[in-house]
Design an enzyme around this catalytic site. Structure first.
Site, PDB file in Angstrom:
ATOM      1  N   ASP A  46      53.732  45.781  44.030  1.00 39.37           N
ATOM      2  CA  ASP A  46      52.839  46.994  44.333  1.00 39.37           C
ATOM      3  C   ASP A  46      54.124  48.258  44.662  1.00 39.37           C
ATOM      4  O   ASP A  46      53.889  49.551  44.107  1.00 39.37           O
ATOM      5  CB  ASP A  46      51.969  46.719  45.152  1.00 39.37           C
ATOM      6  CG  ASP A  46      50.802  47.732  45.083  1.00 39.37           C
ATOM      7  OD1 ASP A  46      49.473  47.548  45.718  1.00 39.37           O
ATOM      8  OD2 ASP A  46      50.878  48.411  44.273  1.00 39.37           O
ATOM      9  N   HIS A  57      55.586  50.719  41.952  1.00 38.18           N
ATOM     10  CA  HIS A  57      55.093  51.897  41.689  1.00 38.18           C
ATOM     11  C   HIS A  57      55.933  53.031  42.220  1.00 38.18           C
ATOM     12  O   HIS A  57      55.930  54.279  41.224  1.00 38.18           O
ATOM     13  CB  HIS A  57      53.765  51.844  41.752  1.00 38.18           C
ATOM     14  CG  HIS A  57      52.654  51.242  41.231  1.00 38.18           C
ATOM     15  ND1 HIS A  57      52.197  51.334  39.940  1.00 38.18           N
ATOM     16  CD2 HIS A  57      51.804  50.240  41.416  1.00 38.18           C
ATOM     17  CE1 HIS A  57      51.531  50.512  39.111  1.00 38.18           C
ATOM     18  NE2 HIS A  57      51.215  49.738  40.365  1.00 38.18           N
TER      19      HIS A  57
END
Lengths: 349, 349
Positions: B13, B16
């Protein structure tokens, strides 16, 4: 539901983050944009309040007078406030000139068990017809009953409200809930809360405080502040609005200040580093970070161990001298685990 | 008190935040230090999971295989996991090779009402004897009853637990409390929570989820992640320990990763900007930020208005094409407040 007031400490508490080097231009641009956002008060000054600029806690670029004078020109809808800790500042040298310079709001702070030290200052400001709040720093270090006594003292001096300052960012939500609920139920004046984000809970703690009866929150734009930073006003307003509270704050204008003004002041704001978290866990005043890092480097010790020892000794704001002593003891294998006498004897061997 | 598991999404995550440009060296150094911290699982991969690397959502520097292969060498005490969204990745091209490359844990995600799409994938991974979790994205968009149905579906497919992903960081603490409490009481498998920090509540929401029965939390070091970022693991562990929970995490080692490893990956982590907050308020997938800013610039419109419209249309992850359409409509005074037909007629005039 009582009206909520947001006190913006960006130009005071936020100042710590840039070692009190706010410029006239920073203050002007900030106040011009922020005046119509809906804050109750904007506070300006050295991170440690009026009169605090010094070699020990950091020299500010501008004098208190320059900061007040600059902000005063641009604030029409929002009140202008100052913060002072008796000891750092005096009535004669600092508070009276600030009042003469046209401030509206005075916040007088002290360690959470020392409200006595604020009496003269609160009374002076009340007699000058200013709106006065007491601030209890490191509030987590006193029992709720003791806090209640201190709040009641400040109430008797004429404070309109008392703000609990979570100086070390050490509060859990349960702690905030119990403390604010008890105080709100037992005094008539307003109760406020000043979170710090050492445990990532600043917004949650502010929200919890409001749920339990607090009507004043101190915060900053982008959470700009010493160490872990303060309660980010934009996030808090968003949470309150999502939960159906009327904030009377223009959130888009507030976000514009985040986007357009804060980058002029600092280009990397936010993010909890390890020292911020350790200071939150140990309950130590977060503004110690810079002297702790310095002493840790000087004596080649782990800064987190300094924080833990400061926490163990229940160090409070203003005791920066203790840091060097601790770092020195930690670096000396004989002295670090012994009491003072043994250390002294050992150093004679 | 059930054992708590922390799933570290920093290398997935978190990706990103740097447009999926993690290097072999980043992954190596991270895994070497993080392996002994006490996380249950470290997840690696493109921000949108296996198979997601593309022009539309961003090309990653390394292939999924390279990332898995690199991490696999250095993780002995911590499990290695991957995340996949059916549609972005397939069993044959992505999941099966990952399993063959030696991963331990598989997380299969979908929009919160689409658990049906995960059945084959969860079953495939279970048949390969992997530990499998379902992930319900944008969970705030479904009623609690609907969520319960979807969790029960995933349970029937063989998922060991289901993680509610707060993709937009839109959760209030009350929302988390009600949802997690209801689900925990009504299913036998584990319930997990994956916060985002758009409203400054990531740590508080994770803590609330744990109080209501969640036993799995997804977080990242320093909250490193898309947009507003994820739940900062160090802060959460500190809060849990302060509240008497046994985390079995070495907090100092975790803080060392914050201090020493994260600066190699990114030099400014943390801080909520206005788009993060607006996406949290509107309930829109935070990873839209980059395409929203791009479209806003291209069409000279306010990016916050794009977010609000995305929220109004209940946009979900994967619908990045809608952004251009909205920006175009907003920039066209005729089209922005009319329905499609009128817009088309208007553009013919």
């Amino acid at each position: 539901m009582k009206k909520l007031s947001f006190i913006d400490a960006t130009l005071r508490d936020g100042s710590h983050a840039i070692k009190h080097q706010l410029t006239v231009s920073n203050i002007e641009n900030y106040c011009i944009e922020m005046d119509s956002v809906g804050m109750d008060t904007i506070v300006v000054g050295h991170g440690n309040g009026l009169g605090a600029s010094s070699l020990q806690v950091g020299l500010s670029l501008l004098s208190d007078y320059e900061m007040i004078h600059t902000a005063r020109k641009y604030l029409e809808r929002t009140k202008l406030g100052v913060y002072m800790i008796p000891g750092f500042g005096t009535i004669h040298d600092d508070l009276e000139p600030a009042i003469n310079a046209g401030i509206d709001v005075v916040k007088i702070g002290c360690h959470c068990t020392e409200a006595d030290t604020t009496r003269q200052h609160i009374e002076f400001a009340r007699n000058a017809n200013k709106e006065v709040y007491g601030v209890l720093m490191m509030y987590h270090m006193a029992s709720i009953n003791k806090l209640l006594e201190e709040v009641q003292k400040m109430e008797s001096y004429g404070a309109k409200g008392v703000i609990l300052m979570d100086s070390a960012g050490a509060s859990t939500m349960e702690m905030v809930k119990k403390t604010v609920a008890t105080l709100s139920e037992n005094v008539n004046i307003e109760i406020g809360f000043h979170p710090h984000n050492n445990l990532g809970l600043a917004v949650a703690n502010a929200y919890t405080a409001i749920q339990e009866g607090a009507t004043i929150i101190d915060g900053t734009v982008k959470g700009f502040g010493a160490g872990a930073g303060n309660c980010q006003l934009e996030a808090l307003i968003a949470v309150l609005e999502k939960n159906g509270y009327a904030t009377n704050v223009d959130l888009y204008k507030l976000l514009d200040v985040n986007d357009n003004i804060m980058p002029q002041i600092s280009n990397c704001i936010g993010g909890l580093d390890s020292l911020s978290i350790v200071s939150g866990m140990s309950g130590v005043f977060s503004a110690f970070k810079i002297p702790v890092l310095k002493a840790a480097k000087q004596f080649d010790v782990d800064p987190r161990d300094i924080f833990n020892e400061l926490g163990r000794r229940k160090a409070v704001g203003g005791q920066e001298d203790m840091i060097i002593e601790i770092a020195e003891q930690l670096s000396n294998p004989l002295g670090s685990n012994e009491d003072d006498l043994t250390y002294q004897i050992g150093s004679l061997l």
